[in-house]
Scaffold this motif. Structure first.
Motif, short mmCIF file in Angstrom:
data_model
loop_
_atom_site.label_atom_id
_atom_site.label_comp_id
_atom_site.label_asym_id
_atom_site.label_seq_id
_atom_site.Cartn_x
_atom_site.Cartn_y
_atom_site.Cartn_z
N GLU A 180 1.62 1.36 -9.69
CA GLU A 180 2.36 0.52 -10.61
C GLU A 180 3.17 -0.46 -9.79
OE1 GLU A 180 2.17 0.56 -13.87
OE2 GLU A 180 0.96 2.39 -14.10
N GLN A 181 2.90 -1.74 -9.94
CA GLN A 181 3.64 -2.77 -9.21
C GLN A 181 4.18 -3.77 -10.22
OE1 GLN A 181 1.88 -4.12 -5.64
NE2 GLN A 181 3.04 -6.04 -5.56
N ALA A 196 -0.30 -2.33 -13.91
CA ALA A 196 -0.98 -1.20 -13.27
C ALA A 196 -2.19 -1.74 -12.52
CB ALA A 196 -1.41 -0.18 -14.30
N GLN A 197 -2.38 -1.24 -11.27
CA GLN A 197 -3.49 -1.72 -10.44
C GLN A 197 -4.20 -0.53 -9.81
OE1 GLN A 197 -1.32 -4.31 -7.76
NE2 GLN A 197 -1.75 -6.14 -9.01
N TYR A 198 -5.47 -0.76 -9.45
CA TYR A 198 -6.26 0.24 -8.75
C TYR A 198 -6.59 -0.30 -7.35
CZ TYR A 198 -6.99 3.25 -12.79
OH TYR A 198 -6.78 4.11 -13.84
N LEU A 199 -6.42 0.55 -6.33
CA LEU A 199 -6.76 0.21 -4.95
C LEU A 199 -7.99 1.01 -4.55
CD1 LEU A 199 -3.20 0.36 -3.30
CD2 LEU A 199 -4.29 -1.57 -4.45
N VAL A 200 -8.99 0.30 -4.02
CA VAL A 200 -10.22 0.93 -3.56
C VAL A 200 -10.44 0.51 -2.10
CG1 VAL A 200 -12.70 1.17 -3.90
CG2 VAL A 200 -11.20 0.85 -5.87
N PHE A 228 0.83 -1.20 0.00
CA PHE A 228 0.00 0.00 0.00
C PHE A 228 0.86 1.25 0.00
CE2 PHE A 228 -3.00 -2.84 2.60
CZ PHE A 228 -3.54 -3.37 1.44
N PRO A 229 0.51 2.25 -0.74
CA PRO A 229 1.28 3.50 -0.72
C PRO A 229 1.18 4.17 0.65
CG PRO A 229 -0.21 3.40 -2.60
CD PRO A 229 -0.59 2.28 -1.70
N VAL A 267 -8.18 -4.79 -4.58
CA VAL A 267 -7.19 -4.56 -5.63
C VAL A 267 -7.73 -5.13 -6.94
CG1 VAL A 267 -4.81 -4.94 -6.36
CG2 VAL A 267 -5.35 -4.75 -3.91
N GLN A 268 -7.69 -4.27 -7.99
CA GLN A 268 -8.16 -4.71 -9.31
C GLN A 268 -7.11 -4.32 -10.35
OE1 GLN A 268 -10.47 -6.70 -10.21
NE2 GLN A 268 -12.52 -5.83 -10.11
#
Length: 491
Positions: free
Chosen positions: A136-137, A141-145, A121-122, A163-164
């Motif tokens: 960016e991992q 590329a991923q989105y965290l909600v 997590f950032p 995580v998506q």
């Protein structure tokens, strides 16, 4: 004749359909690219909204549960799969349950091969960061909600983080195929439409092109029959038909001119040759020989006049009519011309009527050219009546600037189809063609002179026992300043 190079020429149908298809394809490609980016943006926004809603639902379900309940990875993975089917999510998301200290207490990574490494997590994401972030991992590329987990008493117990992968959120699959099929169908439909319309539009143009080849072969009996709804095409077809009709008339007149000139010149030449030969061989002598010579001189003069008419007409057509304009009284001028004409022609069986009115009219004209026109009109009227009938000369004001002279005869009239051709050079009507000598230049010559005098000459009407020619002249208005030239070019 010049030859055109047709090696690089393409048909109009191919030209327009090809360019239209290329233009259509470029337009559809642009629309397709816009649709592609719009679908990606729309699906990303929609996917994030669904993911956020899923996170909220999971957080509500986990609120107030025992720690051992949310710490079972297998149970959480099974729960996420169940919710995935309920929300119709294509790719199984990765769900983390984080306590209020930021420690991961559970995740749905159990059995999920999409996520090989745990997500980092950032900084400050769980503290004060936005609800949704992109990271960016590795190469992905991923989105965290995230969604907050609250207790029954409203206390803060932790977070649900979903995580998506970015690719799964913007994946549209069948939508791209549908847009592609739609664009290809539009391209084919557009091409087919322009092909059919162009082929229909080009049909009369192709007929005209083929007809022009026949015109080039001097075949003028051509008429294109088409009922085009387009105004421009109808005007084109009508213009072509009028042109071929006109060319046919001119060709007929040209043929008749050659035959007429040949006949008109051959007759006096034959007569002169025979009479000169008779005098030479002493077939005739004395007074009879002198009479033969007089006839020979008359025939020679007739030939000279015909040649002079041809030369003068060509000169006037190209260079204009030379005039010597004067201020004259119309009625006096008419009386003089009619008197001279009556003396030189057989008018015993003619009833010449003059209808001038009480008022005299001042005109500005050339008396010699005026006489040429009037003599020609009087001769034509006399021939039409076969030297017997009523000849009326009427004059009066047409308006403030023009006077009109009407020459009316009681002859047989002019056929309706010939009325539009009477002022065509070398044209001779059926009634005069075989009965009266001439080249068919009288009326065209007179109209040319009338226009050179600043007026006009036209046929007003014609029917049996009444044919009306109108000769218009400019008035000489006292006190009116005019700039008049000695020579007027009417071409």
């Amino acid at each position: 004749m010049l030859k055109r190079n047709n090696d690089k020429k393409v048909s109009l149908l191919r030209y327009w359909t090809t360019r239209y298809f290329i233009t259509l394809c470029i337009g559809l490609i642009i629309i397709g690219l816009i649709s592609f980016f719009w679908l990606r943006s729309y699906n990303l926004e929609r996917g994030l909204n669904v993911t956020s809603f899923l996170a909220d639902e999971i957080s509500e379900d986990l609120a107030g549960t025992e720690d051992n309940s949310i710490g079972l990875n297998a149970d959480l993975a099974s729960y996420v799969r169940e919710r995935q089917q309920a929300f119709d999510i294509e790719t199984e998301p990765l769900v983390y349950v984080v306590d209020n200290n930021g420690n991961i207490v559970s995740n749905s990574l159990f059995g999920n091969s999409l996520y090989q490494e745990p997500v980092v997590f950032p900084d400050s994401f769980l503290d004060s960061g936005p609800q949704t972030v992109r990271i960016e991992q590795g190469n992905q590329a991923q989105y965290l909600v995230k969604s907050r987990i609250g207790g029954d008493d409203g206390s803060f117990e932790g977070w649900v983080v979903i995580v998506q992968p970015a690719d799964s959120l913007v994946r549209v699959g069948g939508q791209y195929q549908l847009v592609g099929i739609l664009l290809v169908s539009l391209a084919l439909l557009g091409w087919l439409t322009i092909y059919i319309l162009s082929k229909r539009l080009l049909r009369p143009i192709k007929q005209i092109a083929e007809a022009f080849q026949r015109v080039k072969e001097e075949k003028y009996a051509i008429r294109i029959d088409t009922e085009a709804k387009e105004r421009e095409i109808d005007e084109l077809v009508t213009g072509f038909n009028d042109m071929t009709t006109r060319l046919g008339q001119l060709e007929s007149m040209r043929t008749e001119l050659l035959a007429g000139v040949t006949h008109e010149l051959k007759t006096p030449v034959t007569s002169i040759s025979g009479m000169v030969q008779a005098v030479k061989d002493d077939v005739v002598t004395g007074d009879e020989a002198k009479e033969f010579l007089s006839v020979t001189l008359a025939e020679t003069g007739r030939m000279r006049n015909m040649i002079a008419d041809l030369l003068e007409f060509n000169t006037f057509s190209s260079q204009g009519v030379p005039t010597d304009m004067q201020s004259l009284t119309l009625e006096s001028l008419l009386n003089e011309v009619i008197h001279q004409w009556s003396i030189s022609n057989d008018t015993d069986r003619l009833d010449i009527q003059k209808q001038y009115g009480e008022k005299t009219h001042a005109v500005y004209t050339d008396p010699m050219r005026f006489q040429q026109i009037m003599v020609n009109l009087l001769n034509n009227a006399n021939q039409a009546m076969k030297k017997e009938g009523t000849l009326t000369i009427r004059c009066g004001e047409k308006n403030d600037h023009m006077v009109a002279i009407e020459v009316i005869d009681s002859g047989i009239g002019i056929d309706e189809e010939e009325q539009l051709l009477v002022f065509e050079r070398f044209y001779r009507g059926e009634n005069k063609k075989y009965n009266v000598h001439g080249l068919g230049l009288g009326l065209p010559f007179s109209k040319l002179i009338a226009q050179g005098l600043g007026g006009d000459l036209y046929l007003q009407s014609s029917r049996p026992e009444e044919t009306v020619f109108v000769f218009e002249l400019p008035q000489d208005v006292p006190g009116e300043e005019t700039n008049r030239e000695k020579q007027t070019d009417v071409m």
